[in-house]
Design a protein around this motif. Structure first.
Motif, PDB file in Angstrom:
ATOM      1  N   PHE A 166       9.147   0.842   7.537  1.00 26.57           N
ATOM      2  CA  PHE A 166       8.760   0.510   8.901  1.00 26.57           C
ATOM      3  C   PHE A 166       9.481  -0.781   9.282  1.00 26.57           C
ATOM      4  CE2 PHE A 166       5.156   2.923   7.273  1.00 26.57           C
ATOM      5  CZ  PHE A 166       4.959   3.836   8.298  1.00 26.57           C
ATOM      6  N   LEU A 167      10.124  -0.773  10.442  1.00 27.32           N
ATOM      7  CA  LEU A 167      10.802  -1.971  10.951  1.00 27.32           C
ATOM      8  C   LEU A 167       9.849  -2.692  11.899  1.00 27.32           C
ATOM      9  CD1 LEU A 167      13.298  -3.786  11.388  1.00 27.32           C
ATOM     10  CD2 LEU A 167      14.018  -2.175  13.178  1.00 27.32           C
ATOM     11  N   GLU A 168       9.616  -3.966  11.627  1.00 29.87           N
ATOM     12  CA  GLU A 168       8.766  -4.794  12.476  1.00 29.87           C
ATOM     13  C   GLU A 168       9.540  -6.038  12.886  1.00 29.87           C
ATOM     14  OE1 GLU A 168       5.255  -5.704  10.209  1.00 29.87           O
ATOM     15  OE2 GLU A 168       4.513  -3.644  10.312  1.00 29.87           O
ATOM     16  N   ILE A 169       9.593  -6.276  14.186  1.00 28.12           N
ATOM     17  CA  ILE A 169      10.220  -7.489  14.722  1.00 28.12           C
ATOM     18  C   ILE A 169       9.109  -8.272  15.405  1.00 28.12           C
ATOM     19  CG2 ILE A 169      12.014  -8.438  16.214  1.00 28.12           C
ATOM     20  CD1 ILE A 169      13.189  -6.571  14.098  1.00 28.12           C
ATOM     21  N   SER A 170       8.957  -9.539  15.048  1.00 31.19           N
ATOM     22  CA  SER A 170       7.884 -10.316  15.668  1.00 31.19           C
ATOM     23  C   SER A 170       8.184 -11.807  15.629  1.00 31.19           C
ATOM     24  CB  SER A 170       6.544 -10.034  14.978  1.00 31.19           C
ATOM     25  OG  SER A 170       6.522 -10.601  13.692  1.00 31.19           O
ATOM     26  N   SER A 171       7.342 -12.534  16.311  1.00 30.71           N
ATOM     27  CA  SER A 171       7.349 -13.991  16.257  1.00 30.71           C
ATOM     28  C   SER A 171       6.662 -14.412  14.968  1.00 30.71           C
ATOM     29  CB  SER A 171       6.573 -14.528  17.462  1.00 30.71           C
ATOM     30  OG  SER A 171       6.164 -15.854  17.246  1.00 30.71           O
ATOM     31  N   PRO A 172       7.007 -15.580  14.420  1.00 32.94           N
ATOM     32  CA  PRO A 172       6.306 -16.042  13.227  1.00 32.94           C
ATOM     33  C   PRO A 172       4.861 -16.460  13.524  1.00 32.94           C
ATOM     34  CG  PRO A 172       8.028 -17.582  13.839  1.00 32.94           C
ATOM     35  CD  PRO A 172       8.145 -16.421  14.759  1.00 32.94           C
ATOM     36  N   GLY A 173       4.482 -16.560  14.792  1.00 34.72           N
ATOM     37  CA  GLY A 173       3.102 -16.850  15.156  1.00 34.72           C
ATOM     38  C   GLY A 173       2.803 -18.323  15.339  1.00 34.72           C
ATOM     39  N   ALA A 174       1.639 -18.579  15.906  1.00 37.77           N
ATOM     40  CA  ALA A 174       1.215 -19.948  16.200  1.00 37.77           C
ATOM     41  C   ALA A 174       0.962 -20.749  14.927  1.00 37.77           C
ATOM     42  CB  ALA A 174      -0.041 -19.941  17.066  1.00 37.77           C
ATOM     43  N   GLU A 175       0.518 -20.083  13.864  1.00 38.78           N
ATOM     44  CA  GLU A 175       0.249 -20.763  12.597  1.00 38.78           C
ATOM     45  C   GLU A 175       1.319 -20.405  11.563  1.00 38.78           C
ATOM     46  OE1 GLU A 175      -3.884 -20.149  11.500  1.00 38.78           O
ATOM     47  OE2 GLU A 175      -4.428 -21.820  12.792  1.00 38.78           O
ATOM     48  N   ARG A 176       2.554 -20.514  12.010  1.00 39.14           N
ATOM     49  CA  ARG A 176       3.695 -20.147  11.166  1.00 39.14           C
ATOM     50  C   ARG A 176       3.816 -21.037   9.941  1.00 39.14           C
ATOM     51  NH1 ARG A 176       8.117 -20.732  15.472  1.00 39.14           N
ATOM     52  NH2 ARG A 176       6.395 -19.828  16.579  1.00 39.14           N
ATOM     53  N   PRO A 177       4.232 -20.443   8.827  1.00 37.77           N
ATOM     54  CA  PRO A 177       4.444 -21.229   7.611  1.00 37.77           C
ATOM     55  C   PRO A 177       5.617 -22.192   7.780  1.00 37.77           C
ATOM     56  CG  PRO A 177       4.692 -18.858   7.186  1.00 37.77           C
ATOM     57  CD  PRO A 177       4.475 -19.031   8.641  1.00 37.77           C
ATOM     58  N   GLY A 219       0.787  -1.227   0.000  1.00 38.14           N
ATOM     59  CA  GLY A 219       0.000   0.000   0.000  1.00 38.14           C
ATOM     60  C   GLY A 219       0.819   1.277   0.000  1.00 38.14           C
ATOM     61  N   GLY A 220       1.912   1.303  -0.724  1.00 45.47           N
ATOM     62  CA  GLY A 220       2.713   2.511  -0.814  1.00 45.47           C
ATOM     63  C   GLY A 220       3.777   2.650   0.261  1.00 45.47           C
ATOM     64  N   ASN A 221       3.778   1.770   1.243  1.00 50.82           N
ATOM     65  CA  ASN A 221       4.786   1.800   2.314  1.00 50.82           C
ATOM     66  C   ASN A 221       5.682   0.572   2.222  1.00 50.82           C
ATOM     67  OD1 ASN A 221       3.879   4.195   3.686  1.00 50.82           O
ATOM     68  ND2 ASN A 221       2.171   2.993   4.477  1.00 50.82           N
ATOM     69  N   TRP A 222       6.937   0.755   2.619  1.00 51.38           N
ATOM     70  CA  TRP A 222       7.891  -0.347   2.684  1.00 51.38           C
ATOM     71  C   TRP A 222       7.960  -0.871   4.117  1.00 51.38           C
ATOM     72  CZ3 TRP A 222      10.219  -2.867  -1.199  1.00 51.38           C
ATOM     73  CH2 TRP A 222      10.202  -2.279  -2.451  1.00 51.38           C
ATOM     74  N   TYR A 223       8.036  -2.202   4.254  1.00 50.08           N
ATOM     75  CA  TYR A 223       8.124  -2.849   5.556  1.00 50.08           C
ATOM     76  C   TYR A 223       9.310  -3.801   5.576  1.00 50.08           C
ATOM     77  CZ  TYR A 223       3.424  -1.131   6.360  1.00 50.08           C
ATOM     78  OH  TYR A 223       2.328  -0.317   6.517  1.00 50.08           O
ATOM     79  N   LEU A 224      10.131  -3.648   6.594  1.00 49.48           N
ATOM     80  CA  LEU A 224      11.212  -4.588   6.854  1.00 49.48           C
ATOM     81  C   LEU A 224      10.756  -5.414   8.045  1.00 49.48           C
ATOM     82  CD1 LEU A 224      14.030  -5.759   6.532  1.00 49.48           C
ATOM     83  CD2 LEU A 224      14.902  -3.863   7.931  1.00 49.48           C
ATOM     84  N   ARG A 225      10.478  -6.680   7.785  1.00 51.63           N
ATOM     85  CA  ARG A 225       9.959  -7.567   8.826  1.00 51.63           C
ATOM     86  C   ARG A 225      10.996  -8.634   9.142  1.00 51.63           C
ATOM     87  NH1 ARG A 225       4.603  -7.396   5.703  1.00 51.63           N
ATOM     88  NH2 ARG A 225       3.509  -5.724   6.798  1.00 51.63           N
ATOM     89  N   VAL A 226      11.291  -8.740  10.420  1.00 52.28           N
ATOM     90  CA  VAL A 226      12.227  -9.748  10.893  1.00 52.28           C
ATOM     91  C   VAL A 226      11.468 -10.635  11.877  1.00 52.28           C
ATOM     92  CG1 VAL A 226      14.411 -10.177  12.082  1.00 52.28           C
ATOM     93  CG2 VAL A 226      14.159  -8.145  10.623  1.00 52.28           C
ATOM     94  N   TYR A 227      11.380 -11.922  11.552  1.00 52.03           N
ATOM     95  CA  TYR A 227      10.673 -12.876  12.392  1.00 52.03           C
ATOM     96  C   TYR A 227      11.701 -13.662  13.189  1.00 52.03           C
ATOM     97  CZ  TYR A 227       6.793 -11.796   9.286  1.00 52.03           C
ATOM     98  OH  TYR A 227       5.823 -11.141   8.574  1.00 52.03           O
ATOM     99  N   ILE A 228      11.524 -13.675  14.514  1.00 50.21           N
ATOM    100  CA  ILE A 228      12.480 -14.343  15.390  1.00 50.21           C
ATOM    101  C   ILE A 228      11.745 -15.355  16.260  1.00 50.21           C
ATOM    102  CG2 ILE A 228      14.088 -12.409  15.373  1.00 50.21           C
ATOM    103  CD1 ILE A 228      13.000 -11.579  18.140  1.00 50.21           C
ATOM    104  N   ASP A 229      12.501 -16.298  16.798  1.00 48.25           N
ATOM    105  CA  ASP A 229      11.895 -17.338  17.627  1.00 48.25           C
ATOM    106  C   ASP A 229      12.888 -17.805  18.673  1.00 48.25           C
ATOM    107  OD1 ASP A 229       9.807 -18.940  18.421  1.00 48.25           O
ATOM    108  OD2 ASP A 229       9.995 -20.377  16.782  1.00 48.25           O
ATOM    109  N   LYS A 230      12.389 -18.501  19.659  1.00 47.13           N
ATOM    110  CA  LYS A 230      13.211 -19.185  20.660  1.00 47.13           C
ATOM    111  C   LYS A 230      12.341 -20.228  21.328  1.00 47.13           C
ATOM    112  CE  LYS A 230      12.266 -16.268  24.654  1.00 47.13           C
ATOM    113  NZ  LYS A 230      12.768 -15.392  25.677  1.00 47.13           N
TER     114      LYS A 230
END
Length: 160
Positions: free
Chosen positions: A76-87, A32-43
């Motif tokens: 926009f920098l986003e750091i998150s977990s890949p989630g419960a339904e991760r690919p 939508g016109g914005n750039w997102y840098l997404r980093v998915y981390i886990d442990k």
């Protein structure tokens, strides 16, 4: 874009190693016109909001130190977990999914499956060529062997 992903991967990996985190994925996408840098981390045990904040602060600092700037446009920098339904993307993701409930979408229906292209069930076995899924068909448990080359997408799923 691939260059940005590789640069960010190289910068974030030592940060993650220092904290005992694992890099799941890095994306640099335009939405939508914005750039997102997404980093998915886990442990083990999952990622907390504090973990995301720690990595975000450290990675932001590393990115700001780079000259020339590896990402000249605003993002926009986003750091998150890949989630419960991760690919399930990498071989390691598939191995960890053994014994887990997963969702599998196929490119085309398998022979004899009456047009069915989506399955949810427990991943029972996995080889380089195929996966074995135990799924529920109405009230009966069935097993299906799916060629890996037929899998369009797969992810962990929550069983209801």
């Amino acid at each position: 874009m691939a260059n940005v992903v590789q640069t960010v991967t190289d910068l974030v990996q030592p940060i993650l190693d220092d904290h005992g985190f694992e890099l799941y994925d890095v994306e640099f996408v335009r939405e939508g016109g914005n750039w997102y840098l997404r980093v998915y981390i886990d442990k083990d045990g999952g990622i907390t909001l504090e973990d995301c904040s720690t990595v975000s602060d450290a990675l932001s600092e590393k990115l700001d130190e780079q000259d020339p700037d590896p990402i000249p446009q605003a993002y926009f920098l986003e750091i998150s977990s890949p989630g419960a339904e991760r690919p399930l993307k990498k071989p390691r993701d598939w191995q960890r999914a053994l014994g887990q409930y997963i969702h599998v979408s196929l490119y085309a229906p398998l022979k004899g499956m009456k047009g069915q292209k989506i399955f949810e069930g427990t991943l029972k076995d996995l080889t380089d060529e195929e996966l074995t899924l135990d799924y529920l068909d109405k009230t009966r448990h069935k097993t299906i062997v799916i060629p890996r080359k037929q899998v369009a997408q797969a992810r962990l799923a929550i069983k209801f």
